[in-house]
Write an enzyme that holds these catalytic residues in place. Structure first.
Site, PDB file in Angstrom:
ATOM      1  N   ALA A 241       5.828   8.277 -43.100  1.00 56.77           N
ATOM      2  CA  ALA A 241       7.400   9.708 -43.088  1.00 56.77           C
ATOM      3  C   ALA A 241       7.091  10.782 -42.507  1.00 56.77           C
ATOM      4  CB  ALA A 241       6.786   9.760 -45.033  1.00 56.77           C
ATOM      5  N   ALA A 242       5.290  11.117 -42.224  1.00 53.90           N
ATOM      6  CA  ALA A 242       5.133  12.070 -41.604  1.00 53.90           C
ATOM      7  C   ALA A 242       5.560  12.873 -40.782  1.00 53.90           C
ATOM      8  CB  ALA A 242       3.360  12.535 -41.254  1.00 53.90           C
ATOM      9  N   PRO A 243       6.133  14.293 -40.120  1.00 57.49           N
ATOM     10  CA  PRO A 243       5.173  15.596 -41.037  1.00 57.49           C
ATOM     11  C   PRO A 243       6.528  15.785 -42.439  1.00 57.49           C
ATOM     12  CG  PRO A 243       6.485  16.061 -39.453  1.00 57.49           C
ATOM     13  CD  PRO A 243       6.187  14.277 -38.823  1.00 57.49           C
ATOM     14  N   LYS A 246      12.676  13.918 -42.520  1.00 57.93           N
ATOM     15  CA  LYS A 246      13.328  12.711 -43.271  1.00 57.93           C
ATOM     16  C   LYS A 246      13.159  12.622 -44.993  1.00 57.93           C
ATOM     17  CE  LYS A 246      14.176  10.789 -38.828  1.00 57.93           C
ATOM     18  NZ  LYS A 246      13.091  11.068 -38.042  1.00 57.93           N
ATOM     19  N   ASP A 262       2.082   7.172 -45.539  1.00 62.83           N
ATOM     20  CA  ASP A 262       1.761   7.924 -43.659  1.00 62.83           C
ATOM     21  C   ASP A 262       0.914   7.054 -43.920  1.00 62.83           C
ATOM     22  OD1 ASP A 262       3.244   9.055 -41.914  1.00 62.83           O
ATOM     23  OD2 ASP A 262       0.983   9.167 -41.553  1.00 62.83           O
ATOM     24  N   ASP A 306      11.592   4.857 -40.740  1.00 58.93           N
ATOM     25  CA  ASP A 306      11.083   5.704 -38.707  1.00 58.93           C
ATOM     26  C   ASP A 306       9.370   5.172 -38.138  1.00 58.93           C
ATOM     27  OD1 ASP A 306      11.376   7.296 -37.324  1.00 58.93           O
ATOM     28  OD2 ASP A 306      11.208   9.072 -38.904  1.00 58.93           O
ATOM     29  N   CYS A 359      12.552   6.898 -32.119  1.00 58.23           N
ATOM     30  CA  CYS A 359      12.721   8.136 -31.636  1.00 58.23           C
ATOM     31  C   CYS A 359      12.621   7.512 -30.623  1.00 58.23           C
ATOM     32  CB  CYS A 359      12.430   9.084 -31.729  1.00 58.23           C
ATOM     33  SG  CYS A 359      10.594   9.141 -31.510  1.00 58.23           S
TER      34      CYS A 359
HETATM   35  C1  LIG Z   1       8.177   9.183 -35.933  1.00 59.71           C
HETATM   36  S1  LIG Z   1       7.039   9.810 -36.846  1.00 59.71           S
HETATM   37  C2  LIG Z   1       7.824   9.874 -38.503  1.00 59.71           C
HETATM   38  C3  LIG Z   1       8.778  11.345 -38.391  1.00 59.71           C
HETATM   39  C4  LIG Z   1       9.398  11.186 -39.886  1.00 59.71           C
HETATM   40  N1  LIG Z   1      10.196  10.266 -40.523  1.00 59.71           N
HETATM   41  C5  LIG Z   1       9.619  12.644 -39.815  1.00 59.71           C
HETATM   42  O1  LIG Z   1      11.720  12.234 -40.053  1.00 59.71           O
HETATM   43  O2  LIG Z   1       9.485  13.260 -40.448  1.00 59.71           O
HETATM   44  C6  LIG Z   1       5.898   8.202 -37.330  1.00 59.71           C
HETATM   45  C7  LIG Z   1       4.870   7.748 -38.745  1.00 59.71           C
HETATM   46  O3  LIG Z   1       4.691   6.537 -39.026  1.00 59.71           O
HETATM   47  C8  LIG Z   1       3.107   6.610 -38.717  1.00 59.71           C
HETATM   48  N2  LIG Z   1       2.539   5.743 -38.823  1.00 59.71           N
HETATM   49  C9  LIG Z   1       2.250   4.824 -37.464  1.00 59.71           C
HETATM   50  N3  LIG Z   1       1.602   3.803 -37.857  1.00 59.71           N
HETATM   51  C10 LIG Z   1       1.445   3.608 -39.235  1.00 59.71           C
HETATM   52  C11 LIG Z   1       1.943   2.644 -40.420  1.00 59.71           C
HETATM   53  N4  LIG Z   1       1.303   1.658 -40.161  1.00 59.71           N
HETATM   54  N5  LIG Z   1       1.332   2.471 -41.410  1.00 59.71           N
HETATM   55  C12 LIG Z   1       2.269   4.357 -41.561  1.00 59.71           C
HETATM   56  N6  LIG Z   1       2.618   4.783 -41.061  1.00 59.71           N
HETATM   57  C13 LIG Z   1       2.166   4.480 -39.942  1.00 59.71           C
HETATM   58  C14 LIG Z   1       2.999   8.444 -38.089  1.00 59.71           C
HETATM   59  O4  LIG Z   1       1.762   8.577 -38.732  1.00 59.71           O
HETATM   60  C15 LIG Z   1       4.131   9.382 -37.799  1.00 59.71           C
HETATM   61  O5  LIG Z   1       3.567   9.754 -38.778  1.00 59.71           O
END
Ligand SMILES: C[S@@+](CC[C@H](N)C(=O)[O-])C[C@H]1O[C@@H](n2cnc3c(N)ncnc32)[C@H](O)[C@@H]1O
Length: 406
Positions: A241-243, A246, A262, A306, A359
């Site tokens: 979810a970070a940052p 969405k 996250d 995401d 993305c």
């Molecule tokens: C594309 S970004 C998400 C953007 C976010 N959905 C938004 O709209 O602001 C992908 C996120 O997935 C997290 N991430 C990566 N591997 C992960 C995992 N195994 N479990 C949970 N989160 C993960 C990353 O730290 C990153 O913040």
């Protein structure tokens, strides 16, 4: 350390595989950071054509001299400084007379050959679009006659999208505010706002009041897809979810409960800050979507995945991707994306929906991955799909809405 020495250090680190944003963030308090960024990003965005010119002129060049020449070639074409000032400043960065003479000579040769080099650049897509050949070849194979749209779209300056919280201001009201502040904007066919020029956060109208958020236009399609399919989520899980872009958009639009997870605790803090600024409520937690250690066995009617990806759809913003990522990385991402969906599937109610988002511009992480998941998960039904091609006003994102049909 002078600004140029700092630029050389950042570029050296990026060429050694370090992340560009992290490198820049280390120096964000430097008072000349805008100028430093302008040169660093400029060199990386134009990396392939600059390298081509250098190696047409010289066969052998040390790493440091090469970076100095890269900076020079970028500045000679993109700064207001007179050419002699660019050259003189850069030559001062080397200590011995032999290197000074050599760098001077390379710049002179470049000026002499510039026109013919530019003609050669225009004939080769990798140089013209400043992308590695593997990306061009893959896009050509995957998108046939419209792959040029991707190449064009990846070459603009990054856009500055804004999301309006419609519970606080209508689109019309917010546009009035932009007009009153003389801020030029465009609105796309789906009523999404992109400013013509990037602004400092402090200058974005009503940002701190939680009315507007900075979010690329392409990243704002969650609500469009849900609404088009008559889905009103009640119990949402945002797995990566970070940052929180969405997460917050969903909360602004639906009366639902939402859990935002996250893997990174640092990044989770960003979600909390955004929730607070926008006056929204969600449960937040650190957790790994690869496993279910965090799960309390309560199921969700909407899961947003995401997933981590090659981020190739954000090359305009993160140009180091084109230098440091390989096709092997894309394959590795597809494998982890499948694992994440396989794991999250357990947490989805029967007839619930999973919104898969990347993305990435590559079919491997998008359409092909969805096809793989369809073949490997019983009851995995594709309901809707959206591929946003990058443009002057947006990055490139891919969305697939699937339903659990047992
Ligand atoms: C594309 S970004 C998400 C953007 C976010 N959905 C938004 O709209 O602001 C992908 C996120 O997935 C997290 N991430 C990566 N591997 C992960 C995992 N195994 N479990 C949970 N989160 C993960 C990353 O730290 C990153 O913040």
């Amino acid at each position: 350390m002078s600004d140029y020495e700092l630029i050389i250090e950042v570029l050296t680190n990026v060429y050694n595989g370090k992340n560009l944003t992290d490198q820049i963030n280390k120096h964000k308090s430097n008072i000349n950071i805008s100028r430093i960024k302008y040169i660093v990003y400029g060199v990386i965005r134009n990396y392939y054509s600059i390298e081509f010119c250098i190696h047409k002129i010289v066969q052998h060049i040390s790493k440091k001299n090469e970076i100095i020449v890269q900076i020079g070639l970028y500045e000679l074409n993109n700064s207001n400084k007179p050419d002699y000032a660019v050259v003189n400043t850069l030559v001062e960065l080397v200590n011995n007379a032999k290197d000074k003479k050599f760098i001077n000579w390379v710049f002179r040769e470049y000026q002499r050959q510039k026109e013919s080099l530019n003609n050669l650049i225009l004939k080769d897509y990798s140089l013209k679009y400043n992308l590695p050949n593997w990306i061009i070849d893959l896009l050509k194979k995957q998108f046939k006659n419209y792959y040029l749209k991707f190449l064009d779209g990846l070459n603009y300056h990054p856009a500055f999208g804004l999301r309006v919280n419609y519970t606080k201001r209508s689109l019309g009201e917010y546009i009035e505010i932009l007009k009153q502040n003389n801020i030029k904007y465009i609105i796309n066919e789906d009523n999404k706002i992109c400013l013509e020029k990037a602004l400092d956060i402090k200058d974005v109208p009503l940002f701190t009041d939680g009315v507007s958020s900075i979010q690329d236009v392409a990243a704002q399609y969650v609500v469009n897809i849900l609404n088009q399919n008559n889905i009103i989520p009640k119990k949402v899980f945002d797995a990566c979810a970070a940052p929180g872009g969405k997460t917050c958009q969903i909360l602004e639009n639906y009366n639902c409960t939402l859990t935002a997870m996250d893997i990174s605790s640092d990044r989770l803090e960003k979600i909390k800050q955004n929730l607070q600024r926008l006056d929204l409520k969600a449960k937040t937690m650190v957790g790994d979507a690869f496993n279910l250690d965090w799960w309390d066995k309560n199921k969700f009617d909407l899961i947003v995945a995401d997933v981590p990806c090659s981020a190739s759809g954000t090359i305009k913003r993160n140009p180091d991707i084109k230098i440091n990522r390989t096709y092997d990385d894309v394959i590795k991402f597809t494998e982890s994306q499948r694992k994440i969906v396989l794991s999250l599937w357990n947490c989805l109610e029967d007839n619930g929906y999973l919104l898969y988002i990347t993305c990435s511009i590559f079919r491997d992480e998008n359409q092909d991955n969805i096809a793989w998941l369809k073949n490997n998960i019983k009851g995995f039904k594709l309901i809707d799909e959206l591929q946003i091609i990058p443009t002057e006003y947006s990055d490139s994102l891919y969305y697939a809405l699937v339903q659990k049909n047992n």
